[in-house]
Each structure stands twice: as C-alpha cells, then as structure tokens.
Design a protein around this motif. Structure first.
Motif, PDB file in Angstrom:
ATOM      1  N   PRO A 108      29.083  16.805 -45.910  1.00 58.58           N
ATOM      2  CA  PRO A 108      29.511  17.434 -44.657  1.00 58.58           C
ATOM      3  C   PRO A 108      28.632  18.601 -44.230  1.00 58.58           C
ATOM      4  O   PRO A 108      28.409  18.806 -43.039  1.00 58.58           O
ATOM      5  N   ILE A 109      28.172  19.381 -45.199  1.00 63.36           N
ATOM      6  CA  ILE A 109      27.170  20.421 -44.915  1.00 63.36           C
ATOM      7  C   ILE A 109      26.161  20.415 -46.051  1.00 63.36           C
ATOM      8  O   ILE A 109      26.440  20.915 -47.148  1.00 63.36           O
ATOM      9  N   ASP A 110      25.002  19.840 -45.812  1.00 63.60           N
ATOM     10  CA  ASP A 110      23.909  19.910 -46.774  1.00 63.60           C
ATOM     11  C   ASP A 110      23.129  21.180 -46.471  1.00 63.60           C
ATOM     12  O   ASP A 110      22.596  21.335 -45.372  1.00 63.60           O
ATOM     13  N   GLY A 111      23.094  22.086 -47.437  1.00 61.41           N
ATOM     14  CA  GLY A 111      22.496  23.395 -47.207  1.00 61.41           C
ATOM     15  C   GLY A 111      23.565  24.446 -46.970  1.00 61.41           C
ATOM     16  O   GLY A 111      23.455  25.277 -46.061  1.00 61.41           O
ATOM     17  N   THR A 112      24.616  24.425 -47.812  1.00 66.28           N
ATOM     18  CA  THR A 112      25.725  25.360 -47.623  1.00 66.28           C
ATOM     19  C   THR A 112      25.294  26.816 -47.766  1.00 66.28           C
ATOM     20  O   THR A 112      25.815  27.701 -47.071  1.00 66.28           O
ATOM     21  N   VAL A 113      24.339  27.086 -48.652  1.00 62.14           N
ATOM     22  CA  VAL A 113      23.857  28.465 -48.782  1.00 62.14           C
ATOM     23  C   VAL A 113      23.211  28.917 -47.472  1.00 62.14           C
ATOM     24  O   VAL A 113      23.438  30.049 -47.003  1.00 62.14           O
ATOM     25  N   ASN A 114      22.410  28.053 -46.862  1.00 69.10           N
ATOM     26  CA  ASN A 114      21.840  28.381 -45.555  1.00 69.10           C
ATOM     27  C   ASN A 114      22.937  28.641 -44.528  1.00 69.10           C
ATOM     28  O   ASN A 114      22.871  29.583 -43.732  1.00 69.10           O
ATOM     29  N   PHE A 115      23.954  27.772 -44.520  1.00 67.05           N
ATOM     30  CA  PHE A 115      25.094  27.938 -43.617  1.00 67.05           C
ATOM     31  C   PHE A 115      25.763  29.287 -43.831  1.00 67.05           C
ATOM     32  O   PHE A 115      26.105  30.002 -42.886  1.00 67.05           O
ATOM     33  N   LEU A 116      25.939  29.649 -45.087  1.00 67.77           N
ATOM     34  CA  LEU A 116      26.611  30.897 -45.434  1.00 67.77           C
ATOM     35  C   LEU A 116      25.842  32.112 -44.922  1.00 67.77           C
ATOM     36  O   LEU A 116      26.435  33.068 -44.408  1.00 67.77           O
ATOM     37  N   TYR A 117      24.518  32.054 -45.020  1.00 68.06           N
ATOM     38  CA  TYR A 117      23.681  33.191 -44.623  1.00 68.06           C
ATOM     39  C   TYR A 117      23.214  33.141 -43.168  1.00 68.06           C
ATOM     40  O   TYR A 117      22.578  34.077 -42.691  1.00 68.06           O
ATOM     41  N   GLY A 118      23.469  32.054 -42.483  1.00 69.00           N
ATOM     42  CA  GLY A 118      23.012  31.932 -41.106  1.00 69.00           C
ATOM     43  C   GLY A 118      21.581  31.474 -40.966  1.00 69.00           C
ATOM     44  O   GLY A 118      20.987  31.614 -39.893  1.00 69.00           O
ATOM     45  N   VAL A 119      21.002  30.918 -42.027  1.00 68.36           N
ATOM     46  CA  VAL A 119      19.666  30.322 -41.937  1.00 68.36           C
ATOM     47  C   VAL A 119      19.794  28.999 -41.176  1.00 68.36           C
ATOM     48  O   VAL A 119      20.595  28.141 -41.568  1.00 68.36           O
ATOM     49  N   PRO A 120      19.044  28.775 -40.114  1.00 75.02           N
ATOM     50  CA  PRO A 120      19.291  27.623 -39.239  1.00 75.02           C
ATOM     51  C   PRO A 120      18.726  26.303 -39.765  1.00 75.02           C
ATOM     52  O   PRO A 120      18.029  25.577 -39.047  1.00 75.02           O
ATOM     53  N   ASP A 121      19.034  25.988 -41.008  1.00 71.78           N
ATOM     54  CA  ASP A 121      18.635  24.708 -41.598  1.00 71.78           C
ATOM     55  C   ASP A 121      19.756  24.226 -42.512  1.00 71.78           C
ATOM     56  O   ASP A 121      19.682  24.336 -43.736  1.00 71.78           O
ATOM     57  N   PHE A 122      20.801  23.686 -41.905  1.00 72.88           N
ATOM     58  CA  PHE A 122      21.878  23.025 -42.634  1.00 72.88           C
ATOM     59  C   PHE A 122      22.304  21.826 -41.806  1.00 72.88           C
ATOM     60  O   PHE A 122      22.135  21.807 -40.595  1.00 72.88           O
ATOM     61  N   ALA A 123      22.817  20.810 -42.480  1.00 77.50           N
ATOM     62  CA  ALA A 123      22.946  19.525 -41.798  1.00 77.50           C
ATOM     63  C   ALA A 123      24.191  18.766 -42.217  1.00 77.50           C
ATOM     64  O   ALA A 123      24.679  18.894 -43.339  1.00 77.50           O
ATOM     65  N   VAL A 124      24.666  17.938 -41.297  1.00 79.67           N
ATOM     66  CA  VAL A 124      25.616  16.880 -41.613  1.00 79.67           C
ATOM     67  C   VAL A 124      24.810  15.640 -41.976  1.00 79.67           C
ATOM     68  O   VAL A 124      23.884  15.264 -41.247  1.00 79.67           O
ATOM     69  N   SER A 125      25.137  15.013 -43.101  1.00 77.75           N
ATOM     70  CA  SER A 125      24.388  13.846 -43.572  1.00 77.75           C
ATOM     71  C   SER A 125      25.362  12.705 -43.853  1.00 77.75           C
ATOM     72  O   SER A 125      26.273  12.853 -44.673  1.00 77.75           O
ATOM     73  N   ILE A 126      25.168  11.571 -43.180  1.00 85.13           N
ATOM     74  CA  ILE A 126      26.035  10.402 -43.352  1.00 85.13           C
ATOM     75  C   ILE A 126      25.159   9.169 -43.513  1.00 85.13           C
ATOM     76  O   ILE A 126      24.434   8.782 -42.592  1.00 85.13           O
ATOM     77  N   GLY A 127      25.203   8.556 -44.694  1.00 82.92           N
ATOM     78  CA  GLY A 127      24.430   7.343 -44.963  1.00 82.92           C
ATOM     79  C   GLY A 127      25.350   6.163 -45.206  1.00 82.92           C
ATOM     80  O   GLY A 127      26.469   6.325 -45.703  1.00 82.92           O
ATOM     81  N   ALA A 128      24.885   4.973 -44.858  1.00 82.67           N
ATOM     82  CA  ALA A 128      25.652   3.750 -45.083  1.00 82.67           C
ATOM     83  C   ALA A 128      24.960   2.899 -46.138  1.00 82.67           C
ATOM     84  O   ALA A 128      23.772   2.577 -46.013  1.00 82.67           O
ATOM     85  N   GLU A 129      25.720   2.551 -47.176  1.00 82.35           N
ATOM     86  CA  GLU A 129      25.226   1.662 -48.240  1.00 82.35           C
ATOM     87  C   GLU A 129      25.950   0.325 -48.141  1.00 82.35           C
ATOM     88  O   GLU A 129      27.167   0.277 -47.918  1.00 82.35           O
TER      89      GLU A 129
END
Length: 295
Positions: A108-129
């Motif tokens: 749901p949030i890849d890069g939670t530390v970035n999210f926490l600090y406001g670094v603008p590099d965090f992502a939602v990631s959804i892959g289909a297998e």
C-alpha cells in the motif's frame, strides 16, 4: 501452465485471462489508493502529526502508519468487490487465497520512511500474478503524480499529471563502470552491515550508487532509464511484484527469488537493461552478491 500466449492474454482450457484488463484494474485501484493516501497524510500533518499514528514492525527502523493500513484495506476491499475470486497477498496482512488463478500482490505504501518524512518518493504498488508468473502491474508515485504500468507482452508506460502515457525503455549502457546503480538496505543491523561491506566494493566499479528508499520505484527507474540497474537483498514479493513486470516490459532483465521467499531469507533481487545484464550479473557474482545475506 498456460496453453498459449497471444495479444496480452493467457488462453487455457476453459478460461481467458486478459492482461490488459488486469493492468487497467491495477492502475485504477492504485490511483484511487494514492488519492486516499494524499488526503489522509494531509489530515495527519494538520492534526497531531504522522508520528503519532506510526508503529514499528520488524525493528525500530521499520515503520508502519495508520495510512498504510487504511490504504491496504481500501485496495483489498476493492479487489474483493470487483474480483471476488482473486487472491490477495498484502504487506499489511490482507491475505486471501485465489480461486480464479489470479493473485494481487500489494504494497500500500512502498517507501514508508519517505512517506513519514515527506520525501516525495513513496508509492502504491499492485502486481498481478497468474499461474506463477507476473502478468500485470501498476506503481503510482504518490507525491509526484506518476503512474507506471505494464501488462505481459504489451510493453510498459509512465503517465504523468498530463495523463499522457509514454512508452518506457530501459537504458542501453553495457559497461558496469558507466552504470548508475540503485540499491536499498534491510532493517536488521547484521544485514545492513553486510550490505554496507558489499557496497564499498561495488562502488569502486560502477559510475555511482543511488538510494531512493522504495524498491518498486527503483525498478520503475530501471524501466525508464533514470538508473541503469538495481539490486537489493531481502525484499518481499510485494516490494518487487509490480515493478518487476514494468521493468521487464521495458526491456530489462529481472531476477527475483519468487513469491514464497520473504525478507528473512535475504535473497537477491536485481534488474538491469538487457545490454548491461550479463556484465552486471558477473560483477555481482564476483563480489559474492548473488547469494543470500542473512540477518
């Protein structure tokens, strides 16, 4: 195993799986989750702050926020409602077995530390297998408004705020000495120490190293050519699933340990443009990096 692969579909004995449909569903769901994340983050910042809504998981440097959980709940509910036979494998525990053969691998949030600090590099990631292979995926860089997407056999694209999709092609560097390489670090001190030792060796033989803080975005940057290669030990399937299919569809060679291996096993995931991949793999092997890093 699939009987045939044509025009973005797997045709089996009794069913047809449309990869483009899976990709579009991943894009739509990830973008809506990104909107939720943006809204909830603003609410927390305006209130008592994100830190007050943050806990830790595997170590005191491995955070999870209430927004991570809310975003995964939203994604899981969306999947269960729209595609009730599909499975879910989520970082925050939204796990459902598949009856359709399709499993959604969700961060749901890849890069939670970035999210926490406001670094603008965090992502939602959804892959289909599907049947053991990655067939579609979407990664949304929430703060930058960039959506990466791919379906097997259909190429990979990035769409910015202008909503115009642009085809992705990874870089054509063939010499590791000229390669810009992304990496990441684990949460355990023992593994971090091993990763640091490895990095001091590789740094002497590549152009430079980048630490972005989100594996999904590292793989997307390989796809778009803003880095030439990426490697990291001990990431989970939800970290690489969507980014791996995007990088592959952009022309990269991608190696990952499979969907049943977790961070504790410490196995290697790496990606590089097709021209660079043979030499990059040899470089990793020369420094013992192709094996697992425990800890």
């Amino acid at each position: 195993m699939p009987d045939s692969l044509e025009e973005g579909t797997i045709v089996g004995m009794t069913e047809q799986i449309d990869f483009l449909q899976l990709r579009d569903f991943a894009v739509s769901t990830a973008k809506r989750a990104a909107e939720l994340i943006t809204s909830r983050r603003a609410e927390l910042v305006a209130g008592d702050g994100i830190a007050a809504h943050t806990q830790t998981k595997s170590s005191n440097v491995d955070p999870v926020t209430e927004v991570d959980t809310a975003a995964e709940d939203f994604i899981a509910t969306t999947i269960r409602t729209a595609r009730p036979g599909d499975g879910i494998f989520g970082e925050e525990g939204s796990n459902v077995d598949s009856t359709s053969g399709v499993t959604w691998i969700v961060d749901p949030i890849d890069g939670t530390v970035n999210f926490l600090y406001g670094v603008p590099d965090f992502a939602v990631s959804i892959g289909a297998e599907y049947q053991g292979r990655l067939v579609a995926g979407a990664v949304v860089n929430v703060a930058r408004g960039r959506t990466y997407a791919a379906a097997a056999g259909q190429g990979a694209t990035v769409t910015g705020p202008d909503e115009k999709p642009h085809l992705l092609r990874c870089g054509q560097t063939s010499d590791p000495a000229l390669a810009l390489v992304a990496t990441g670090f684990g949460y355990g001190s023992q593994r971090r120490a091993a990763q640091a030792q490895l990095l001091t060796k590789l740094l002497l033989e590549v152009r430079d190293i980048r630490r972005i803080g989100a594996a999904a975005l590292d793989l997307c940057r390989v796809a778009e050519g803003t880095v030439d290669a990426y490697f990291e030990h001990g990431i989970n399937a939800w970290d690489f699933a969507a980014g791996a299919i995007i990088a592959r569809e952009a022309g990269a060679v991608v190696h990952h340990p499979g969907f049943d291996k977790g961070s504790a096993q410490g196995e290697l995931t790496w990606a590089a443009g097709a021209d660079l991949a043979p030499a990059f793999e040899k470089l990793l092997a020369a420094h013992g990096a192709t094996g697992a890093l425990r800890g």
